[in-house]
Design a protein around this motif. Structure first.
Motif, short mmCIF file in Angstrom:
data_model
loop_
_atom_site.label_atom_id
_atom_site.label_comp_id
_atom_site.label_asym_id
_atom_site.label_seq_id
_atom_site.Cartn_x
_atom_site.Cartn_y
_atom_site.Cartn_z
N PHE A 51 0.83 -1.21 0.00
CA PHE A 51 0.00 0.00 0.00
C PHE A 51 0.87 1.25 0.00
O PHE A 51 0.66 2.17 -0.79
CB PHE A 51 -0.91 0.03 1.24
N SER A 54 2.52 1.96 -3.33
CA SER A 54 1.73 2.16 -4.55
C SER A 54 0.55 3.10 -4.41
O SER A 54 0.05 3.59 -5.43
CB SER A 54 1.20 0.80 -5.05
N LEU A 55 0.06 3.34 -3.21
CA LEU A 55 -1.18 4.12 -3.05
C LEU A 55 -0.90 5.44 -2.33
O LEU A 55 -0.03 5.50 -1.46
CB LEU A 55 -2.22 3.31 -2.29
N TYR A 57 -2.17 7.13 0.09
CA TYR A 57 -2.80 7.34 1.40
C TYR A 57 -1.78 7.11 2.49
O TYR A 57 -0.83 6.34 2.31
CB TYR A 57 -4.02 6.41 1.58
N LEU A 104 -21.06 -3.55 -8.65
CA LEU A 104 -19.99 -2.58 -8.95
C LEU A 104 -18.98 -3.13 -9.94
O LEU A 104 -18.55 -2.42 -10.85
CB LEU A 104 -19.27 -2.19 -7.66
N LEU A 105 -18.54 -4.36 -9.73
CA LEU A 105 -17.57 -4.93 -10.68
C LEU A 105 -17.61 -6.45 -10.68
O LEU A 105 -17.98 -7.07 -9.68
CB LEU A 105 -16.16 -4.42 -10.42
N LEU A 117 -4.09 -10.18 -3.86
CA LEU A 117 -4.75 -9.49 -4.97
C LEU A 117 -5.61 -8.41 -4.32
O LEU A 117 -6.42 -8.70 -3.43
CB LEU A 117 -5.63 -10.44 -5.78
N ILE A 118 -5.41 -7.17 -4.75
CA ILE A 118 -6.02 -6.03 -4.08
C ILE A 118 -6.96 -5.31 -5.04
O ILE A 118 -6.54 -4.93 -6.14
CB ILE A 118 -4.91 -5.07 -3.57
N LEU A 119 -8.21 -5.19 -4.65
CA LEU A 119 -9.19 -4.43 -5.43
C LEU A 119 -9.54 -3.19 -4.63
O LEU A 119 -10.03 -3.30 -3.50
CB LEU A 119 -10.46 -5.26 -5.68
N GLY A 120 -9.30 -2.03 -5.18
CA GLY A 120 -9.49 -0.81 -4.40
C GLY A 120 -10.16 0.31 -5.15
O GLY A 120 -10.41 0.22 -6.36
N GLY A 121 -10.47 1.34 -4.36
CA GLY A 121 -11.10 2.52 -4.92
C GLY A 121 -12.58 2.64 -4.59
O GLY A 121 -13.25 3.52 -5.11
N PHE A 122 -13.07 1.76 -3.72
CA PHE A 122 -14.50 1.82 -3.36
C PHE A 122 -14.72 3.00 -2.42
O PHE A 122 -14.03 3.12 -1.41
CB PHE A 122 -14.93 0.51 -2.68
N PRO A 123 -15.67 3.88 -2.76
CA PRO A 123 -15.84 5.10 -1.97
C PRO A 123 -16.46 4.84 -0.60
O PRO A 123 -17.33 3.98 -0.45
CB PRO A 123 -16.77 5.95 -2.84
N LYS A 128 -11.23 5.72 1.10
CA LYS A 128 -11.45 4.67 0.09
C LYS A 128 -11.35 3.32 0.79
O LYS A 128 -10.58 3.14 1.74
CB LYS A 128 -10.39 4.75 -1.01
N VAL A 130 -10.64 -0.83 0.37
CA VAL A 130 -9.81 -1.74 -0.42
C VAL A 130 -10.12 -3.17 0.01
O VAL A 130 -10.21 -3.44 1.21
CB VAL A 130 -8.31 -1.44 -0.18
#
Lengths: 136, 123
Positions: A51, A54-55, A57, A104-105, A117-123, A128, A130
């Motif tokens: 995190f 790459s991110l 926050y 959503l996806l 495996l990380i899926l992120g960006g959910f408000p 956010k 993750v």
């Protein structure tokens, strides 16, 4: 005769090996990423370095966690208002993420043991959320 | 006591010599096999006779298991790599999708930028 029994035992061994290769568990963690301090980052030791690299926050906290067995057959888990449904094996896992009843996806992934495996960006307000999937 | 001449001794020894009784190897073994066939032989202790249908059943089960491994694992020799995404459909409205692969940890991040919880166009 002995050769025949050896062949049968070898086949049984391969069968057991294949069964054990397919079986496993999947851990799913919901992580809150924010610019303000809050919450505990315990239980995130394996993914915090990823995190931070790459991110954008500064704080990450565990908001929920669950697990399921693999292969999964439309196994659904609720995490912080989101629902995660998984189907398939570790090598071909279909994941659907919903918020309430809103889809959503949809994604299909291949998971390696211990590799997140990380899926992120959910408000979630200013933050956010993750989802972290790790096959065990 | 009379003294025998050596020639007589030699002759008497030759006539009184017992037969050796040694047979040629081929004759011995053919005789042995013939005798062995005359009496029943006990089977070795602990030997198991697996029925043919059971052998075929197990072989079929094993073949099916191997096929399952090949189909689901992408081959027996497939090597473990990092986790990765095969396909993706984002149903929620968003502005972009980023996929970041972290080589040291072999992890993958899928980040959906500006995701809205309102339904939107899919990617």
């Amino acid at each position: 005769m002995r050769r025949g029994i050896s062949v049968i035992l070898a086949c049984l061994f391969v069968s057991l090996l294949s069964a054990s290769a397919q079986a496993g568990s999947l851990s799913v963690r919901l992580v809150r990423a924010s610019h303000t301090a809050g919450g505990s980052s315990s239980g995130l030791g394996d993914v915090i370095p990823v995190f931070q690299k790459s991110l954008p926050y500064s704080h990450y906290s565990l908001a929920g966690s669950t697990s399921m067995t693999l292969p999964a057959s439309k196994a659904t888990r609720q995490l912080g208002g989101y629902s995660v449904t998984c189907s398939g094996s570790q090598n071909s896992l279909a994941i659907t993420v919903k918020h309430g009843r809103k889809q959503l996806l949809n994604t299909s992934v291949r998971l390696s043991r211990g590799k997140p495996l990380i899926l992120g960006g959910f408000p979630s307000g200013q933050d956010k959320l993750v989802l972290v999937f790790v096959a065990r | 006591m009379s003294r025998l001449p050596w020639r007589k001794i030699e002759t008497s020894l030759r006539t009184e010599r017992p037969e050796s009784g040694m047979k040629p190897a081929d004759a011995f073994w053919s005789d042995f096999k013939a005798r062995a066939r005359l009496c029943n032989q006990d089977s070795p202790v602990g030997s198991v006779r697996v029925p043919m249908f059971l052998r075929w059943g197990l072989a079929t089960t094993c073949a099916a298991a191997l096929l399952a491994v090949v189909v689901t694992q992408g081959g027996l020799g497939s090597t473990e790599g990092g986790s990765h995404i095969k396909s993706l459909e984002v149903v929620a409205s968003h502005s972009a999708v980023m996929i970041i692969e972290d080589e040291p940890t072999e992890s993958t991040i899928l980040w959906i930028v500006d995701m809205s919880l309102d339904r939107g166009e899919s990617t």
